[in-house]
Design a protein around this motif. Structure first.
Motif, PDB file in Angstrom:
ATOM      1  N   ILE A 162      21.311  80.841  81.724  1.00 12.12           N
ATOM      2  CA  ILE A 162      20.775  80.679  83.083  1.00 12.12           C
ATOM      3  C   ILE A 162      21.669  79.738  83.887  1.00 12.12           C
ATOM      4  N   ALA A 163      22.038  78.601  83.278  1.00 10.64           N
ATOM      5  CA  ALA A 163      22.892  77.617  83.966  1.00 10.64           C
ATOM      6  C   ALA A 163      24.245  78.229  84.303  1.00 10.64           C
ATOM      7  N   HIS A 164      24.834  79.003  83.380  1.00 15.24           N
ATOM      8  CA  HIS A 164      26.143  79.611  83.613  1.00 15.24           C
ATOM      9  C   HIS A 164      26.076  80.649  84.732  1.00 15.24           C
ATOM     10  N   ASP A 165      25.049  81.513  84.706  1.00 12.97           N
ATOM     11  CA  ASP A 165      24.955  82.604  85.686  1.00 12.97           C
ATOM     12  C   ASP A 165      24.613  82.104  87.090  1.00 12.97           C
ATOM     13  N   THR A 166      23.799  81.056  87.184  1.00 15.02           N
ATOM     14  CA  THR A 166      23.383  80.556  88.499  1.00 15.02           C
ATOM     15  C   THR A 166      24.309  79.473  89.045  1.00 15.02           C
ATOM     16  N   LYS A 167      25.294  79.047  88.225  1.00 15.70           N
ATOM     17  CA  LYS A 167      26.244  77.983  88.618  1.00 15.70           C
ATOM     18  C   LYS A 167      25.513  76.670  88.933  1.00 15.70           C
ATOM     19  N   ALA A 168      24.360  76.455  88.280  1.00 14.72           N
ATOM     20  CA  ALA A 168      23.608  75.217  88.469  1.00 14.72           C
ATOM     21  C   ALA A 168      23.804  74.328  87.248  1.00 14.72           C
ATOM     22  N   SER A 169      23.628  73.017  87.430  1.00 12.99           N
ATOM     23  CA  SER A 169      23.782  72.090  86.306  1.00 12.99           C
ATOM     24  C   SER A 169      22.603  72.254  85.346  1.00 12.99           C
ATOM     25  N   LEU A 170      22.831  71.857  84.086  1.00 12.71           N
ATOM     26  CA  LEU A 170      21.761  71.959  83.079  1.00 12.71           C
ATOM     27  C   LEU A 170      20.538  71.143  83.491  1.00 12.71           C
ATOM     28  N   ASP A 171      20.776  69.991  84.084  1.00  9.12           N
ATOM     29  CA  ASP A 171      19.665  69.141  84.502  1.00  9.12           C
ATOM     30  C   ASP A 171      18.820  69.830  85.572  1.00  9.12           C
ATOM     31  N   GLN A 172      19.479  70.477  86.551  1.00  7.05           N
ATOM     32  CA  GLN A 172      18.759  71.199  87.603  1.00  7.05           C
ATOM     33  C   GLN A 172      17.954  72.356  87.030  1.00  7.05           C
ATOM     34  N   VAL A 173      18.563  73.086  86.093  1.00  7.21           N
ATOM     35  CA  VAL A 173      17.875  74.225  85.487  1.00  7.21           C
ATOM     36  C   VAL A 173      16.663  73.759  84.698  1.00  7.21           C
ATOM     37  N   LYS A 174      16.817  72.661  83.953  1.00  6.88           N
ATOM     38  CA  LYS A 174      15.699  72.139  83.166  1.00  6.88           C
ATOM     39  C   LYS A 174      14.537  71.730  84.066  1.00  6.88           C
ATOM     40  N   LYS A 175      14.848  71.028  85.154  1.00  4.35           N
ATOM     41  CA  LYS A 175      13.794  70.583  86.074  1.00  4.35           C
ATOM     42  C   LYS A 175      13.108  71.777  86.748  1.00  4.35           C
ATOM     43  N   ALA A 176      13.915  72.767  87.135  1.00  4.17           N
ATOM     44  CA  ALA A 176      13.343  73.963  87.776  1.00  4.17           C
ATOM     45  C   ALA A 176      12.444  74.724  86.805  1.00  4.17           C
ATOM     46  N   LEU A 177      12.885  74.862  85.550  1.00  6.31           N
ATOM     47  CA  LEU A 177      12.073  75.547  84.544  1.00  6.31           C
ATOM     48  C   LEU A 177      10.789  74.773  84.255  1.00  6.31           C
ATOM     49  N   CYS A 178      10.861  73.442  84.264  1.00  4.93           N
ATOM     50  CA  CYS A 178       9.655  72.625  84.057  1.00  4.93           C
ATOM     51  C   CYS A 178       8.623  72.909  85.147  1.00  4.93           C
ATOM     52  N   VAL A 179       9.098  72.970  86.389  1.00  8.96           N
ATOM     53  CA  VAL A 179       8.197  73.255  87.516  1.00  8.96           C
ATOM     54  C   VAL A 179       7.573  74.643  87.360  1.00  8.96           C
ATOM     55  N   LEU A 180       8.414  75.643  87.051  1.00 14.23           N
ATOM     56  CA  LEU A 180       7.932  77.021  86.941  1.00 14.23           C
ATOM     57  C   LEU A 180       6.969  77.192  85.771  1.00 14.23           C
ATOM     58  N   ILE A 181       7.256  76.545  84.643  1.00 12.79           N
ATOM     59  CA  ILE A 181       6.364  76.633  83.481  1.00 12.79           C
ATOM     60  C   ILE A 181       5.040  75.930  83.780  1.00 12.79           C
ATOM     61  N   HIS A 182       5.127  74.783  84.461  1.00  9.77           N
ATOM     62  CA  HIS A 182       3.922  74.010  84.764  1.00  9.77           C
ATOM     63  C   HIS A 182       2.980  74.791  85.679  1.00  9.77           C
ATOM     64  N   HIS A 183       3.539  75.644  86.518  1.00 10.84           N
ATOM     65  CA  HIS A 183       2.722  76.454  87.435  1.00 10.84           C
ATOM     66  C   HIS A 183       2.473  77.863  86.894  1.00 10.84           C
ATOM     67  N   ASN A 184       2.745  78.069  85.603  1.00 10.66           N
ATOM     68  CA  ASN A 184       2.496  79.363  84.930  1.00 10.66           C
ATOM     69  C   ASN A 184       3.307  80.513  85.530  1.00 10.66           C
ATOM     70  N   LEU A 185       4.454  80.210  86.109  1.00  4.41           N
ATOM     71  CA  LEU A 185       5.292  81.250  86.707  1.00  4.41           C
ATOM     72  C   LEU A 185       6.386  81.705  85.742  1.00  4.41           C
ATOM     73  N   VAL A 186       6.604  80.952  84.687  1.00  5.21           N
ATOM     74  CA  VAL A 186       7.593  81.298  83.659  1.00  5.21           C
ATOM     75  C   VAL A 186       6.967  81.023  82.292  1.00  5.21           C
ATOM     76  N   ILE A 187       7.215  81.915  81.335  1.00  8.31           N
ATOM     77  CA  ILE A 187       6.790  81.681  79.953  1.00  8.31           C
ATOM     78  C   ILE A 187       8.036  81.584  79.076  1.00  8.31           C
ATOM     79  N   TYR A 188       7.882  81.046  77.885  1.00  8.51           N
ATOM     80  CA  TYR A 188       9.020  80.950  76.963  1.00  8.51           C
ATOM     81  C   TYR A 188       8.597  81.497  75.604  1.00  8.51           C
TER      82      TYR A 188
END
Length: 523
Positions: A39-65
């Motif tokens: 995800i970080a490689h394809d979106t050209k975003a830093s790992l920290d940004q991706v982790k924070k974004a995934l935390c938000v999405l998971i917390h709001h039930n918009l992403v599952i793992y």
């Protein structure tokens, strides 16, 4: 996943969470399950940004793992859950009508924060309600807690899955990702909390001014003991709201409404039928002021059971007769009525007549359509081709010979309600995307004027708090000229119309989605 749905998801994520979360969310919607580094490689975003974004999405039930068989954790977007953000105002308004202001704020807080503990919700809502009360009045925690219990009892809020307790003596390595589980019996079990206290007001500006400077105020460290419900998080049960919306849509009388109310908790939201209810149970559950005798009730239920629509079915004779509501048939009738309404608005009443005729007779040739609908041949042909080009009706070829020669082939018009509903749903997504883009454009075009209006309102509020004279307040008001006020009124009127249109289109989306989901489960 259509392009219209992806575009709508992009707009909703950007509006609610900002550009970074929108970029990560849309990437997952387009590509499916992916691990963190990809995800970080394809979106050209830093790992920290991706982790924070995934935390938000998971917390709001918009992403599952889930853990891949190779041991890598992959993340997957829930597009259908993202689209539910359109319905947030409707969820909140429904709770307000059922449980008042307290219930409304509980659901609003849970939707805004994704997941929260009961104690945190109660304190936050009590504080917000206290802010709106007169001086000297406060909201008791116990009152908010009781409203929360009522919401849990009727399944409008539910517990979130938890990480199960593991055996500390297990020497094996921890799993790559925790597995969340929940016992169905505990989903609506409210923890016993003795929340004692009242809502608090924020310090006003004059109190802050009279007090110590902010930099010199003592800093308090959070050394409090954990609350009894620490780790027990709650979320809004969207399926229960959808069940309520469905029941509202198909309610035709007080008797049917009573039957639906009796089976709210016992019938799953995806069930094609309600649980069987006896005539005696229905009679006892009717509202007190609804003056109807048992004999009239039985006659009414018999009439409904004999109706060709098969909306109510009889499943037995015990208890004065056992009756069920055929939810699938009701949704099919609503979806068909929606299609007829759209055709009438777009093509006129004659086209709607032809559509109903083809729907009723299943298969008709062009000459039969002309005769049955009593419409001249030229007009009937034009109308049929209009609806055919828009995919509201279909043309089925039945050849007499293997060579498919036109002279030896029957051409029959037919209606596939499921296909037509999917086509109309796709158009609804396009419409709501256009409405959101238009609203954003209107707001952006008047950004400078809106900022000026907000500044003036802030100055007015500040001066009123300090007891300014009427003349001074009038001078501040005159900072916005008459043409600017007129422009603001026009903007407000346009935005309100666009917001109302979004809600109306979403009502159509809900009906079509419910019908499609119900039909697919039966196949």
């Amino acid at each position: 996943m259509t392009q219209a749905e992806i575009k709508l998801c992009s707009l909703l994520l950007q509006e609610h969470f900002g550009e970074i979360v929108e970029k990560i969310g849309v990437h997952l919607i387009r590509t499916g399950s992916q691990p963190l580094r990809v995800i970080a490689h394809d979106t050209k975003a830093s790992l920290d940004q991706v982790k924070k974004a995934l935390c938000v999405l998971i917390h709001h039930n918009l992403v599952i793992y889930h853990v891949h068989k190779r041991g890598v954790v992959e993340y997957e977007a829930q597009c259908s859950r993202v689209l539910r953000m359109l319905r947030y105002p409707r969820y909140i308004y429904t709770t307000k009508t059922l449980y008042g202001d307290t219930g409304e704020l509980i659901v609003e807080e849970l939707l805004l924060n994704g997941k929260m503990t009961m104690s945190a919700v109660v304190k936050k809502v009590a504080d917000r309600l206290t802010e709106t009360m007169e001086d000297g009045k406060t909201m008791d925690y116990a009152e908010v807690s009781n409203a929360f219990v009522r919401l849990a009892d009727t399944h409008f809020v539910q517990r979130c899955p938890l990480v199960p307790d593991t055996d500390s003596s297990d020497p094996g390595p921890p799993p790559p990702a925790p597995t969340l589980v929940i016992n169905e019996k505990d989903m609506y079990l409210v923890p016993k909390l003795s929340l004692i206290g009242k809502g608090k007001r924020r310090r006003s500006s004059d109190e802050d001014a009279a007090g110590e400077p902010k930099a010199k105020k003592p800093r308090y460290t959070d050394n409090k003991e954990p609350t009894p419900d620490d780790g027990i998080y709650w979320q809004v049960n969207l399926d229960r709201f959808h069940q309520h919306f469905r029941d509202q849509a198909i309610t035709s009388s007080e008797i049917v409404r009573t039957m639906l109310r009796m089976s709210e908790i016992t019938t799953p939201s995806s069930a094609p039928f309600t649980q069987p209810l006896s005539s005696n149970e229905i009679f006892r559950s009717l509202p007190v002021g609804y003056n109807i005798s048992k004999q009239v009730l039985d006659q009414y239920l018999t009439l409904l059971a004999d109706d060709p629509l098969e909306f109510i079915g009889k499943s037995g004779d015990s208890g004065g007769g056992m009756y069920v509501i055929n939810l699938h048939k009701a949704l099919a009738s609503l979806a068909t009525a929606t299609l007829e309404s759209v055709i009438q608005e777009r093509f006129g009443s004659r086209c709607a007549r032809i559509f109903r005729l083809v729907l009723q007779k299943r298969h008709l040739e062009q000459k039969q359509v002309e005769d049955f609908a009593m419409i001249p041949a030229k007009e009937a042909k034009d109308m049929l081709y209009k609806m055919l080009s828009e995919n509201f009706i279909l043309l089925q070829e039945i050849p007499k010979t293997p060579d498919h020669a036109p002279s030896r082939t029957f051409y029959l018009y037919t209606v596939n309600v499921l296909a037509a509903a999917r086509m109309l749903l796709h158009r609804c997504f396009k419409s709501i995307t256009n409405l959101i883009e238009r609203r954003q454009f209107e707001t952006k075009e008047n950004k400078r004027l809106l900022e000026k209006s907000q500044r003036v309102e802030a100055i007015m509020a500040s001066m009123q708090a300090t007891g300014a004279e009427e003349v001074q307040l009038q001078e501040i008001e005159e900072m916005i000229t008459a043409p600017e006020r007129q422009q603001l009124e026009t903007l407000k009127r346009n935005v309100n119309k666009l917001d109302a249109s979004e809600i109306q289109v979403d009502e159509t989306i809900f009906l079509l989605e419910s019908y499609i989901e119900s039909t697919m489960k039966r196949q």
